[in-house]
Design a protein around this motif. Structure first.
Motif, PDB file in Angstrom:
ATOM      1  N   GLU A  13       0.799  -1.320  -0.087  1.00 45.62           N
ATOM      2  CA  GLU A  13       0.080  -0.036   0.013  1.00 45.62           C
ATOM      3  C   GLU A  13       0.856   1.295  -0.209  1.00 45.62           C
ATOM      4  O   GLU A  13       0.244   2.330   0.064  1.00 45.62           O
ATOM      5  N   PHE A  14       2.090   1.209   0.083  1.00 41.91           N
ATOM      6  CA  PHE A  14       2.903   2.429   0.108  1.00 41.91           C
ATOM      7  C   PHE A  14       3.216   2.987  -1.312  1.00 41.91           C
ATOM      8  O   PHE A  14       2.585   2.539  -2.663  1.00 41.91           O
ATOM      9  N   HIS A  15       3.356   4.183  -1.194  1.00 40.47           N
ATOM     10  CA  HIS A  15       3.343   4.869  -2.567  1.00 40.47           C
ATOM     11  C   HIS A  15       4.532   4.669  -3.537  1.00 40.47           C
ATOM     12  O   HIS A  15       5.446   3.827  -3.199  1.00 40.47           O
ATOM     13  N   ALA A  16       4.333   5.182  -4.640  1.00 41.40           N
ATOM     14  CA  ALA A  16       4.988   4.423  -6.025  1.00 41.40           C
ATOM     15  C   ALA A  16       6.596   4.751  -5.659  1.00 41.40           C
ATOM     16  O   ALA A  16       7.396   4.141  -6.116  1.00 41.40           O
ATOM     17  N   SER A  17       6.913   6.288  -5.161  1.00 41.42           N
ATOM     18  CA  SER A  17       8.403   6.507  -5.115  1.00 41.42           C
ATOM     19  C   SER A  17       9.050   6.016  -3.703  1.00 41.42           C
ATOM     20  O   SER A  17       9.969   6.534  -3.646  1.00 41.42           O
ATOM     21  N   LYS A  18       8.511   5.233  -3.075  1.00 38.26           N
ATOM     22  CA  LYS A  18       9.066   4.751  -1.755  1.00 38.26           C
ATOM     23  C   LYS A  18      10.445   4.485  -2.008  1.00 38.26           C
ATOM     24  O   LYS A  18      11.391   4.831  -1.344  1.00 38.26           O
ATOM     25  N   ASN A  19      10.787   3.359  -2.812  1.00 38.27           N
ATOM     26  CA  ASN A  19      11.891   2.635  -3.024  1.00 38.27           C
ATOM     27  C   ASN A  19      13.149   3.741  -3.382  1.00 38.27           C
ATOM     28  O   ASN A  19      14.108   3.757  -2.855  1.00 38.27           O
ATOM     29  N   LYS A  20      12.717   4.633  -4.257  1.00 44.53           N
ATOM     30  CA  LYS A  20      13.617   5.627  -4.614  1.00 44.53           C
ATOM     31  C   LYS A  20      14.052   6.450  -3.548  1.00 44.53           C
ATOM     32  O   LYS A  20      15.129   6.888  -3.375  1.00 44.53           O
ATOM     33  N   GLU A  21      13.020   6.909  -2.918  1.00 43.23           N
ATOM     34  CA  GLU A  21      13.226   7.727  -1.429  1.00 43.23           C
ATOM     35  C   GLU A  21      14.134   6.991  -0.592  1.00 43.23           C
ATOM     36  O   GLU A  21      14.999   7.554   0.113  1.00 43.23           O
ATOM     37  N   LEU A  22      13.779   5.637  -0.173  1.00 45.74           N
ATOM     38  CA  LEU A  22      14.494   4.908   0.783  1.00 45.74           C
ATOM     39  C   LEU A  22      15.938   4.856   0.167  1.00 45.74           C
ATOM     40  O   LEU A  22      16.869   4.775   1.017  1.00 45.74           O
ATOM     41  N   THR A  23      16.327   4.637  -1.267  1.00 44.87           N
ATOM     42  CA  THR A  23      17.664   4.545  -1.387  1.00 44.87           C
ATOM     43  C   THR A  23      18.378   5.820  -1.247  1.00 44.87           C
ATOM     44  O   THR A  23      19.387   5.845  -0.806  1.00 44.87           O
ATOM     45  N   LYS A  24      17.626   7.081  -1.707  1.00 45.57           N
ATOM     46  CA  LYS A  24      18.430   8.173  -1.414  1.00 45.57           C
ATOM     47  C   LYS A  24      18.828   8.517  -0.075  1.00 45.57           C
ATOM     48  O   LYS A  24      19.689   8.996   0.500  1.00 45.57           O
ATOM     49  N   ASN A  25      17.644   8.190   0.794  1.00 44.41           N
ATOM     50  CA  ASN A  25      17.840   8.691   2.508  1.00 44.41           C
ATOM     51  C   ASN A  25      18.891   7.926   2.991  1.00 44.41           C
ATOM     52  O   ASN A  25      19.676   8.108   3.972  1.00 44.41           O
ATOM     53  N   LYS A  26      18.862   6.377   2.470  1.00 41.95           N
ATOM     54  CA  LYS A  26      19.993   5.585   3.043  1.00 41.95           C
ATOM     55  C   LYS A  26      21.525   6.004   2.707  1.00 41.95           C
ATOM     56  O   LYS A  26      22.345   5.957   3.361  1.00 41.95           O
ATOM     57  N   ILE A  27      21.755   6.715   1.368  1.00 45.66           N
ATOM     58  CA  ILE A  27      22.917   7.390   1.184  1.00 45.66           C
ATOM     59  C   ILE A  27      23.402   8.438   2.273  1.00 45.66           C
ATOM     60  O   ILE A  27      24.116   8.649   2.850  1.00 45.66           O
ATOM     61  N   LEU A  28      22.381   9.333   2.509  1.00 45.38           N
ATOM     62  CA  LEU A  28      22.129  10.346   3.518  1.00 45.38           C
ATOM     63  C   LEU A  28      22.464   9.652   4.771  1.00 45.38           C
ATOM     64  O   LEU A  28      23.188  10.469   5.630  1.00 45.38           O
ATOM     65  N   PHE A  29      22.247   8.669   5.080  1.00 41.96           N
ATOM     66  CA  PHE A  29      22.053   8.133   6.510  1.00 41.96           C
ATOM     67  C   PHE A  29      23.479   7.763   6.725  1.00 41.96           C
ATOM     68  O   PHE A  29      24.178   7.809   7.656  1.00 41.96           O
ATOM     69  N   GLY A  30      24.391   7.276   5.549  1.00 42.16           N
ATOM     70  CA  GLY A  30      25.834   6.909   5.762  1.00 42.16           C
ATOM     71  C   GLY A  30      26.497   8.182   6.354  1.00 42.16           C
ATOM     72  O   GLY A  30      27.499   8.038   6.721  1.00 42.16           O
ATOM     73  N   LYS A  31      26.298   9.092   5.489  1.00 39.36           N
ATOM     74  CA  LYS A  31      26.978  10.522   5.758  1.00 39.36           C
ATOM     75  C   LYS A  31      26.542  10.919   7.225  1.00 39.36           C
ATOM     76  O   LYS A  31      27.488  11.519   7.873  1.00 39.36           O
ATOM     77  N   PHE A  32      25.316  10.589   7.537  1.00 42.28           N
ATOM     78  CA  PHE A  32      25.208  11.005   9.011  1.00 42.28           C
ATOM     79  C   PHE A  32      25.859  10.291  10.010  1.00 42.28           C
ATOM     80  O   PHE A  32      26.200  11.028  11.027  1.00 42.28           O
ATOM     81  N   LYS A  33      25.973   9.119   9.703  1.00 39.99           N
ATOM     82  CA  LYS A  33      26.811   8.314  10.827  1.00 39.99           C
ATOM     83  C   LYS A  33      28.226   8.857  10.887  1.00 39.99           C
ATOM     84  O   LYS A  33      28.799   8.670  11.841  1.00 39.99           O
TER      85      LYS A  33
END
Length: 422
Positions: free
Chosen positions: A387-407
């Motif tokens: 039931e998630f929106h269509a762009s979920k996986n694209k956003e997840l990938t983008k934020n995962k890269i940001l999370f690496g920088k955040f750590k």
């Protein structure tokens, strides 16, 4: 003797005259008071249902104040991307200092989810601080929903303060007078709309962490409970936690300053009543009407709260600190904490890593996580991955890269910490 008797009768006569005069004055005062009360009742009978409920300001005055704040506020977020209006509309008693040693719910939503406040404010006895996200074509709807909820729901007016955020690139072009039309508390109230998540609003990036921070900063309380607006706390959670805090934890403030009090979260099957107490929850769980929150889309995201252990604990009326949990990667619990905890990183927008990044920083900075027995949150409806929106996986990938920088940034921010977010 005769003269003394005459003197006594004279004094008695004057006293009687004084009493008669006093009775007349009291009767006049009484009639005047009754007249005023009747006039007030007559005035109330001719007022709308909303006007009768507002003790300090009339509905038009409240609407005018809100519009003035929208037109004249010029505060931006740190990125210069979003416009912030703190305390667009405040709860009765806001600014009095009476909530300092208290616990507030801090939450956020878009205008199409504001209807959840009605249920939340009925269950939660304490203050609520909510940030509403809006944009050009939506702002009149948002303002109209806010003023109706505030005017027509006493429990919202007494507890809830509203804040507003909109993107500069989608700033409101104009405000017509139509948004102020609140003729009846039974017509036009915010109701459940489409199931589209906040992340799917007309291609706009939803800045949930910015919204959360604004709600936290303006809570006017020493402690906050950051929840999603469509989550319902268990019965009397506000009062029970304050009792636990004031009787057992406050004296150990130095020990508990870096503590996050975790509240397990469950989701309730569509059409099933949300449980109020732990025994009700356990019964619904046995009937498969309740399950751990997010178990289908991301089971590790909440699993480290140790649901089997929590469910095995004997229910009681009192809130209890049950057990400690060591943070592990992907765990993003909902918790109560003192307001001085690290805030949410506002670079995270849309779906993915927005809450886990903040909990990760709590862990690295030295916070401990303890789970509360007899307290829980419930989300109405099962969460399903399809039931998630269509762009979920694209956003997840983008934020995962940001999370690496955040750590990596956390290593610089907390150089003496031995903890990591791996």
């Amino acid at each position: 003797m005769a003269m003394f008797a005459m003197f006594q009768r004279s004094r008695l006569g004057k006293f009687i005259i004084f009493l008669v005069f006093l009775v007349i004055v009291l009767q006049v005062f009484h009639m005047s008071l009754l007249t005023r009360l009747e006039a007030k009742e007559a005035l109330n009978r001719h007022k709308g249902p909303v006007d009768r409920q507002l003790n300090v300001k009339t509905l038009p005055e409240i609407s005018d104040d809100m519009e003035e704040k929208v037109r004249n506020s010029h505060r931006l977020d740190y990125s210069g991307t979003y416009h912030l209006i703190a305390n667009l509309l405040t709860a009765e008693g806001h600014g009095s200092g009476q909530n300092t040693d208290d616990l507030a719910i801090a939450t956020q939503c878009s205008s199409n989810h504001l209807h959840h406040l009605s249920h939340l404010s009925q269950v939660w006895d304490g203050p609520i601080s909510v940030t509403v996200f809006t944009f050009d074509n939506d702002i009149e709807t948002a303002l109209n929903h806010i003023v109706k909820l505030y005017s027509c729901r006493e429990q919202i007016r007494k507890k809830t303060s509203f804040h507003l955020v909109y993107p500069l690139e989608r700033a409101p072009r104009s405000l017509s007078v139509s948004w102020k039309s609140v003729n009846s508390c039974e017509e036009g109230m915010p109701v459940s709309g489409e199931k589209a998540p906040n992340y799917a609003i007309e291609g706009i990036e939803y800045p949930q962490n910015l919204l959360r921070n604004l709600a936290i900063k303006n809570s006017e309380t020493s402690m906050v409970f950051m929840v999603d607006i469509d989550m319902i706390p268990s019965e009397n959670l506000h009062g029970d936690f304050l009792y636990l805090w004031r009787t057992a934890l406050k004296a150990r403030a130095n020990e508990t300053k870096g503590t996050a009090f975790v509240v397990p979260v469950f989701e309730v099957k569509e059409g099933v009543k949300v449980p109020d107490t732990k025994p009700e929850l356990v019964g619904a769980l046995e009937r498969a009407e309740v399950r751990p929150f997010y178990i289908d889309p991301c089971s590790p995201c909440q699993a480290f709260s140790k649901y089997p252990k929590w469910l095995s604990l004997t229910p009681s009326k009192e809130l209890q600190v049950a057990y400690h949990v060591n943070w592990k990667y992907s765990w993003e619990p909902f918790y109560i904490a003192a307001k001085g905890m690290p805030l949410y990183d506002e670079r995270f927008k849309q779906y993915g890593f927005n809450r886990i990044s903040q909990v990760c920083e709590l862990h690295v900075s030295g916070y401990q996580f303890v789970v509360l027995n007899n307290a829980f949150l419930a989300h109405s409806g099962f969460k399903r991955r399809e039931e998630f929106h269509a762009s979920k996986n694209k956003e997840l990938t983008k934020n995962k890269i940001l999370f690496g920088k955040f750590k990596d940034e956390l290593k610089v921010k907390y150089p003496n910490s031995t903890r990591t977010c791996l």
